[in-house]
Design an enzyme around this catalytic site. Structure first.
Site, PDB file in Angstrom:
ATOM      1  N   GLU A  77       0.822  -1.198   0.000  1.00 32.30           N
ATOM      2  CA  GLU A  77       0.000   0.000   0.000  1.00 32.30           C
ATOM      3  C   GLU A  77       0.858   1.251   0.000  1.00 32.30           C
ATOM      4  OE1 GLU A  77      -3.708  -2.093   0.340  1.00 32.30           O
ATOM      5  OE2 GLU A  77      -1.845  -2.500   1.398  1.00 32.30           O
ATOM      6  N   THR A  78       0.336   2.277  -0.686  1.00 34.07           N
ATOM      7  CA  THR A  78       0.810   3.642  -0.524  1.00 34.07           C
ATOM      8  C   THR A  78      -0.339   4.434   0.073  1.00 34.07           C
ATOM      9  OG1 THR A  78       2.385   3.523  -2.364  1.00 34.07           O
ATOM     10  CG2 THR A  78       1.645   5.706  -1.684  1.00 34.07           C
TER      11      THR A  78
END
Length: 272
Positions: free
Chosen positions: A45-46
């Site tokens: 994830e970002t």
């Protein structure tokens, strides 16, 4: 802009689950730009943050390399860690406005405590088609919340499972999520945790996730009921990394506790 890479659900570097957290914005970039950066980062994830009038409240969105998701625990933990330790937010608690509603994260001992919605699973009368074949092992029980939960015979079976990722990507859960499966079992008596688990998510572009907060919104209620106590200690045993997660069930909420450590601070040479 600055960006940090944080190992979440870890007391030290190179454990837990890495997430990238971008310095807060005054207005959201385009969805396409955020998706492109998440693909460039190539982490599970970002996290993208949006400032509000309240200095301890932020908008929060999560992108995998392939899609935006509705809930992500480790990147929420990483975001709180960045705000409270890297950007100078002076607060004991931060609140995030997300697709899953407001999420509150507080300092807790050496780490953090996240207040998430509980997702008590339902037991499946029969295993979904193709699940056992894709996992390469017959589950003792199958449950369904946001993700499927395959309860295995023992901790050794959880460590040993080696699924056919391509086949698992097509296994359909009751809640509509495809290709997202938790495997779990009670830990061995010699372990310092109660439960061991792993999370395979080829349906959202992640073969196996090292430490997954959202999965424990399901596992917390399941094992709190099974062990007849609200607090349960988990170890997500991703090979070579893994993460330590504690849950406490309170009514329709799950408190998820863990530590985090910053491993990289970088500067983006681009603008949205």
């Amino acid at each position: 802009m600055r960006q940090w890479t944080v190992d979440a659900f870890a007391p030290a570097p190179f454990r837990g689950n890495p997430a990238c957290v971008v310095e807060p914005f005054d207005q959201w970039p385009s969805d396409g730009w955020m998706q492109a950066l998440a693909k460039e980062n190539n982490q599970a994830e970002t996290a993208f943050l949006l400032r509000t009038a309240d200095p301890a409240r932020f908008g929060l969105r999560w992108f995998t390399p392939g899609m935006e998701v509705d809930l992500c625990g480790h990147a929420t933990l990483a975001s709180a860690h960045v705000l409270l330790t890297e950007t100078g937010v002076d607060a004991a608690t931060v609140t995030f406005d997300t697709r899953s509603g407001p999420l509150v994260v507080s300092r807790s001992g050496p780490g953090y405590e996240m207040d998430f919605p509980a997702d008590p699973p339902r037991r499946c009368a029969t295993a979904p088609a193709g699940l056992a074949a894709a996992l390469g092992v017959e589950p003792v029980e199958v449950w369904a919340g946001r993700y499927l939960v395959a309860v295995l015979a023992d901790a050794a079976a959880v460590h040993a499972v080696s699924p056919d990722i391509r086949a698992l990507a097509f296994v359909q859960g009751d809640a509509g999520e495809t290709g997202q499966v938790i495997v779990c079992a009670l830990a061995d008596a010699s372990d310092d945790v109660d439960v061991v688990d792993r999370f395979f998510a080829p349906g959202c572009g992640i073969d196996e996730d090292p430490a997954t907060g959202s999965a424990h919104c399901i596992l917390g209620p399941l094992y709190a009921d099974r062990l007849a106590r609200p607090t349960v200690r988990f170890r997500q045993v991703f090979p070579g990394r893994g993460g330590d997660i504690e849950t406490e069930v309170r009514a329709n909420r799950v408190l998820i506790r863990g530590q985090a450590v910053t491993v990289i601070e970088s500067r983006l040479r681009l603008a949205p």
